[in-house]
Design a protein around this motif. Structure first.
Motif, PDB file in Angstrom:
ATOM      1  N   PRO A 112       0.858  -1.028   0.148  1.00  0.00           N
ATOM      2  CA  PRO A 112       0.152   0.001   0.036  1.00  0.00           C
ATOM      3  C   PRO A 112       0.873   1.159   0.272  1.00  0.00           C
ATOM      4  CG  PRO A 112      -0.820  -1.401   1.519  1.00  0.00           C
ATOM      5  CD  PRO A 112       0.592  -2.061   1.326  1.00  0.00           C
ATOM      6  N   GLY A 113       0.171   2.302  -0.111  1.00  0.00           N
ATOM      7  CA  GLY A 113       0.778   3.685   0.105  1.00  0.00           C
ATOM      8  C   GLY A 113       1.189   3.803   1.248  1.00  0.00           C
ATOM      9  N   SER A 114       2.277   4.488   1.632  1.00  0.00           N
ATOM     10  CA  SER A 114       3.186   4.491   2.900  1.00  0.00           C
ATOM     11  C   SER A 114       3.562   3.177   3.677  1.00  0.00           C
ATOM     12  CB  SER A 114       1.922   5.109   4.117  1.00  0.00           C
ATOM     13  OG  SER A 114       1.180   4.178   4.612  1.00  0.00           O
ATOM     14  N   ARG A 119      13.734  11.620  -1.244  1.00  0.00           N
ATOM     15  CA  ARG A 119      13.032  10.532  -0.324  1.00  0.00           C
ATOM     16  C   ARG A 119      11.577  10.653  -0.144  1.00  0.00           C
ATOM     17  NH1 ARG A 119      15.128   6.516  -1.350  1.00  0.00           N
ATOM     18  NH2 ARG A 119      14.351   5.340   0.556  1.00  0.00           N
ATOM     19  N   TYR A 120      10.888   9.685   0.028  1.00  0.00           N
ATOM     20  CA  TYR A 120       9.485   9.556   0.833  1.00  0.00           C
ATOM     21  C   TYR A 120       8.470  10.097  -0.583  1.00  0.00           C
ATOM     22  CZ  TYR A 120      12.319   9.605   4.594  1.00  0.00           C
ATOM     23  OH  TYR A 120      13.534   9.457   5.780  1.00  0.00           O
ATOM     24  N   ALA A 121       8.921  10.149  -1.660  1.00  0.00           N
ATOM     25  CA  ALA A 121       8.010  10.838  -2.770  1.00  0.00           C
ATOM     26  C   ALA A 121       7.137   9.350  -3.180  1.00  0.00           C
ATOM     27  CB  ALA A 121       8.915  11.180  -3.944  1.00  0.00           C
ATOM     28  N   GLU A 122       5.746   9.906  -3.376  1.00  0.00           N
ATOM     29  CA  GLU A 122       4.950   8.730  -4.093  1.00  0.00           C
ATOM     30  C   GLU A 122       4.672   9.296  -5.096  1.00  0.00           C
ATOM     31  OE1 GLU A 122       2.223   5.504  -3.459  1.00  0.00           O
ATOM     32  OE2 GLU A 122       3.905   6.037  -2.629  1.00  0.00           O
ATOM     33  N   TYR A 123       5.272   8.662  -6.433  1.00  0.00           N
ATOM     34  CA  TYR A 123       5.013   8.841  -7.794  1.00  0.00           C
ATOM     35  C   TYR A 123       4.222   7.787  -8.363  1.00  0.00           C
ATOM     36  CZ  TYR A 123       8.519  12.656  -7.314  1.00  0.00           C
ATOM     37  OH  TYR A 123       9.244  13.805  -6.772  1.00  0.00           O
ATOM     38  N   PRO A 124       2.908   7.605  -8.761  1.00  0.00           N
ATOM     39  CA  PRO A 124       2.396   6.911  -9.103  1.00  0.00           C
ATOM     40  C   PRO A 124       2.975   6.195 -10.665  1.00  0.00           C
ATOM     41  CG  PRO A 124       0.686   8.220  -8.613  1.00  0.00           C
ATOM     42  CD  PRO A 124       1.960   8.958  -8.515  1.00  0.00           C
ATOM     43  N   ALA A 125       3.423   6.842 -11.445  1.00  0.00           N
ATOM     44  CA  ALA A 125       4.221   6.229 -12.674  1.00  0.00           C
ATOM     45  C   ALA A 125       5.304   5.556 -12.272  1.00  0.00           C
ATOM     46  CB  ALA A 125       4.454   7.576 -13.377  1.00  0.00           C
ATOM     47  N   SER A 126       6.245   5.801 -11.096  1.00  0.00           N
ATOM     48  CA  SER A 126       7.179   4.997 -10.878  1.00  0.00           C
ATOM     49  C   SER A 126       6.461   4.040 -10.299  1.00  0.00           C
ATOM     50  CB  SER A 126       7.901   5.880  -9.908  1.00  0.00           C
ATOM     51  OG  SER A 126       8.510   7.146 -10.562  1.00  0.00           O
ATOM     52  N   ARG A 127       5.812   3.868  -9.372  1.00  0.00           N
ATOM     53  CA  ARG A 127       5.229   2.571  -8.703  1.00  0.00           C
ATOM     54  C   ARG A 127       4.613   1.705  -9.734  1.00  0.00           C
ATOM     55  NH1 ARG A 127       3.873   0.705  -4.082  1.00  0.00           N
ATOM     56  NH2 ARG A 127       2.442   1.966  -2.838  1.00  0.00           N
ATOM     57  N   VAL A 128       3.989   2.053 -10.752  1.00  0.00           N
ATOM     58  CA  VAL A 128       3.731   1.233 -11.774  1.00  0.00           C
ATOM     59  C   VAL A 128       4.967   0.634 -12.648  1.00  0.00           C
ATOM     60  CG1 VAL A 128       2.402   1.212 -14.244  1.00  0.00           C
ATOM     61  CG2 VAL A 128       1.433   2.293 -12.187  1.00  0.00           C
ATOM     62  N   GLN A 147       3.114  13.931   7.085  1.00  0.00           N
ATOM     63  CA  GLN A 147       2.877  12.793   7.655  1.00  0.00           C
ATOM     64  C   GLN A 147       1.638  12.112   6.732  1.00  0.00           C
ATOM     65  OE1 GLN A 147       3.631  13.695  12.274  1.00  0.00           O
ATOM     66  NE2 GLN A 147       1.665  12.981  11.700  1.00  0.00           N
ATOM     67  N   TRP A 148       1.635  10.853   6.499  1.00  0.00           N
ATOM     68  CA  TRP A 148       0.489  10.081   5.790  1.00  0.00           C
ATOM     69  C   TRP A 148      -0.721  10.299   6.724  1.00  0.00           C
ATOM     70  CZ3 TRP A 148      -0.009   8.082   0.863  1.00  0.00           C
ATOM     71  CH2 TRP A 148       1.228   7.861   0.259  1.00  0.00           C
ATOM     72  N   ILE A 149      -0.650   9.846   8.125  1.00  0.00           N
ATOM     73  CA  ILE A 149      -1.549   9.824   9.085  1.00  0.00           C
ATOM     74  C   ILE A 149      -1.008  10.172  10.521  1.00  0.00           C
ATOM     75  CG2 ILE A 149      -2.711   7.870   7.891  1.00  0.00           C
ATOM     76  CD1 ILE A 149      -1.037   5.899   9.878  1.00  0.00           C
ATOM     77  N   LEU A 163       5.825  11.416   3.888  1.00  0.00           N
ATOM     78  CA  LEU A 163       5.428  11.784   2.440  1.00  0.00           C
ATOM     79  C   LEU A 163       5.911  12.916   1.552  1.00  0.00           C
ATOM     80  CD1 LEU A 163       3.806  11.161  -0.138  1.00  0.00           C
ATOM     81  CD2 LEU A 163       1.764  12.305   0.932  1.00  0.00           C
ATOM     82  N   LYS A 164       6.633  12.920   0.908  1.00  0.00           N
ATOM     83  CA  LYS A 164       7.269  14.167   0.340  1.00  0.00           C
ATOM     84  C   LYS A 164       6.031  15.094  -0.373  1.00  0.00           C
ATOM     85  CE  LYS A 164      10.671  16.884  -1.717  1.00  0.00           C
ATOM     86  NZ  LYS A 164       9.959  17.939  -2.668  1.00  0.00           N
ATOM     87  N   PHE A 165       5.891  16.202   0.182  1.00  0.00           N
ATOM     88  CA  PHE A 165       4.622  16.817  -0.146  1.00  0.00           C
ATOM     89  C   PHE A 165       4.560  17.206  -1.572  1.00  0.00           C
ATOM     90  CE2 PHE A 165       1.970  20.894  -0.197  1.00  0.00           C
ATOM     91  CZ  PHE A 165       0.942  20.470   0.079  1.00  0.00           C
ATOM     92  N   THR A 166       5.520  17.737  -2.220  1.00  0.00           N
ATOM     93  CA  THR A 166       5.448  17.965  -3.476  1.00  0.00           C
ATOM     94  C   THR A 166       4.972  16.888  -4.624  1.00  0.00           C
ATOM     95  OG1 THR A 166       7.713  17.972  -3.840  1.00  0.00           O
ATOM     96  CG2 THR A 166       6.621  20.012  -3.490  1.00  0.00           C
ATOM     97  N   SER A 167       4.996  15.685  -4.176  1.00  0.00           N
ATOM     98  CA  SER A 167       4.812  14.441  -5.136  1.00  0.00           C
ATOM     99  C   SER A 167       3.276  14.248  -4.899  1.00  0.00           C
ATOM    100  CB  SER A 167       5.382  13.247  -4.612  1.00  0.00           C
ATOM    101  OG  SER A 167       4.834  12.839  -3.083  1.00  0.00           O
ATOM    102  N   VAL A 168       2.358  15.043  -4.244  1.00  0.00           N
ATOM    103  CA  VAL A 168       0.941  15.044  -4.058  1.00  0.00           C
ATOM    104  C   VAL A 168       0.217  15.166  -5.409  1.00  0.00           C
ATOM    105  CG1 VAL A 168      -1.110  15.614  -2.861  1.00  0.00           C
ATOM    106  CG2 VAL A 168       1.050  15.121  -1.663  1.00  0.00           C
ATOM    107  N   ASP A 169       1.088  16.262  -6.246  1.00  0.00           N
ATOM    108  CA  ASP A 169       0.209  16.727  -7.365  1.00  0.00           C
ATOM    109  C   ASP A 169       0.149  15.363  -8.269  1.00  0.00           C
ATOM    110  OD1 ASP A 169       2.880  16.415  -8.114  1.00  0.00           O
ATOM    111  OD2 ASP A 169       3.373  18.420  -8.902  1.00  0.00           O
ATOM    112  N   SER A 170       1.318  14.700  -8.354  1.00  0.00           N
ATOM    113  CA  SER A 170       1.031  13.455  -9.478  1.00  0.00           C
ATOM    114  C   SER A 170      -0.048  12.528  -8.781  1.00  0.00           C
ATOM    115  CB  SER A 170       2.294  12.723  -9.763  1.00  0.00           C
ATOM    116  OG  SER A 170       2.843  12.391  -8.417  1.00  0.00           O
ATOM    117  N   ILE A 171      -0.060  12.393  -7.533  1.00  0.00           N
ATOM    118  CA  ILE A 171      -1.112  11.402  -6.985  1.00  0.00           C
ATOM    119  C   ILE A 171      -2.661  11.976  -7.315  1.00  0.00           C
ATOM    120  CG2 ILE A 171      -2.348  10.599  -5.013  1.00  0.00           C
ATOM    121  CD1 ILE A 171       0.529  10.663  -3.329  1.00  0.00           C
TER     122      ILE A 171
END
Length: 305
Positions: free
Chosen positions: A41-43, A80-89, A176-178, A216-224
């Motif tokens: 999952p994410g996080s 670090r801590y970026a959540e990039y959907p394209a990278s996850r795929v 933080q995620w949560i 969570l790297k905040f600026t990665s939220v745009d791609s989410i």
């Protein structure tokens, strides 16, 4: 069945990805084994719920691999801590690449299993990764949908301001995620079921891991926000599909997403299994619902891999 766990690494978009390979007893002797990529999952990280499913499926005779997402856990990647959907795929595609290099894996019998946002990523990857022959998703969540439900334009404005600040030399913003504890959650007045159980899983000894630090790297939220895990499912998601959700609904929306995915998928063979009395997070690690899910998945992969 005895399972051997190996720490391995594979390459994805120029990064080294840290993974755990689970090899069933005698698998290397008999050759041509089915294999499953397990997606966290994410996080989360490879040692948590996706790792639980990976080990249990390996006990059923499947070679399984579970990995830390790019930029997270023990895998490479900056920031670090970026959540990039394209990278996850792409991580999932690269895990399939790695499995095809193992001479005891049948490259025509590779499946995928994702949990929560990992389920959404697994679905998205499978639409264009035709080496994936069977798709499983537990507590499946479309991460972009979740973020779009919470004032996305305001959040995008905040991301824009932060990017400008960081371009001018400000420290990267990591959020933080949560909440980090039940005390912090209670102080904020947060009582929603899924959020309470998320804190209980991720931030207590129940499931806490140093490789999932709730950052969570905040600026990665745009791609989410711009990502739709189910985009084109009506056309491109044709593989056999097994969706498993808990019947107890929470705000994270996996029950809703599971039903939407079932209705949208082009798969001729598809099934939606609802485990009554189980919540989103019960399916992460609680023995009874997890065992029910694994039993269903075992039958699904046996038929389709």
């Amino acid at each position: 069945m005895t399972v051997t766990k190996r720490n391995v690494k594979f390459h994805a978009h120029g990064l080294q990805i840290a993974a755990i390979l689970n090899v069933p007893e005698l698998a290397e002797d008999k050759k041509q084994n089915p294999a499953i990529v397990c997606v966290h999952p994410g996080s989360s990280c490879k040692e948590q719920t996706a790792g639980i499913y990976a080990e249990k499926l390996a006990e059923l005779g499947y070679v399984t691999i579970v990995f830390d997402a790019s930029y997270q856990g023990e895998s490479d990647g900056e920031p670090r801590y970026a959540e990039y959907p394209a990278s996850r795929v792409e991580d999932i595609r690269s895990a399939v690449d790695y499995l095809t290099t193992l001479d005891y894996v049948d490259e025509d019998r590779i499946g995928v299993l994702g949990i929560c946002a990992g389920g959404g990523y697994a679905v998205n990857a499978s639409m264009t990764e035709r080496r994936i022959k069977a798709v499983g998703a537990v507590s499946v969540a479309n991460i972009g949908r979740g973020y779009r439900e919470n004032d996305p334009i305001n959040m995008l404005e905040q991301v824009a301001l932060q990017r400008t600040a960081e371009a001018r030399g400000a420290e990267p913003l990591v959020v933080q995620w949560i909440p980090n504890s039940h005390a912090e959650r209670e102080e904020a007045g947060m009582t929603e079921l899924d959020l309470v159980q998320a804190v209980d899983y991720y931030r207590t000894p129940r499931g806490q891991s140093p490789n999932a630090p709730n950052k969570l790297k905040f600026t990665s939220v745009d791609s989410i926000i711009a990502f739709d895990a189910f985009h084109l499912a009506e056309t491109l998601l044709t593989q056999p599909l097994q969706i498993i959700v808990g019947g107890v609904q929470g705000a994270f929306g996996s029950y809703k997403d599971g039903h939407e995915l079932y209705n949208r998928a082009a798969s001729e063979k598809k099934d939606l299994f609802v485990i009554e009395g189980a919540s989103h997070y019960d399916l992460y690690d609680r023995p009874e619902p997890v065992n029910k899910a694994v039993e269903k998945l075992g039958a699904f992969y046996k038929e389709n891999l």
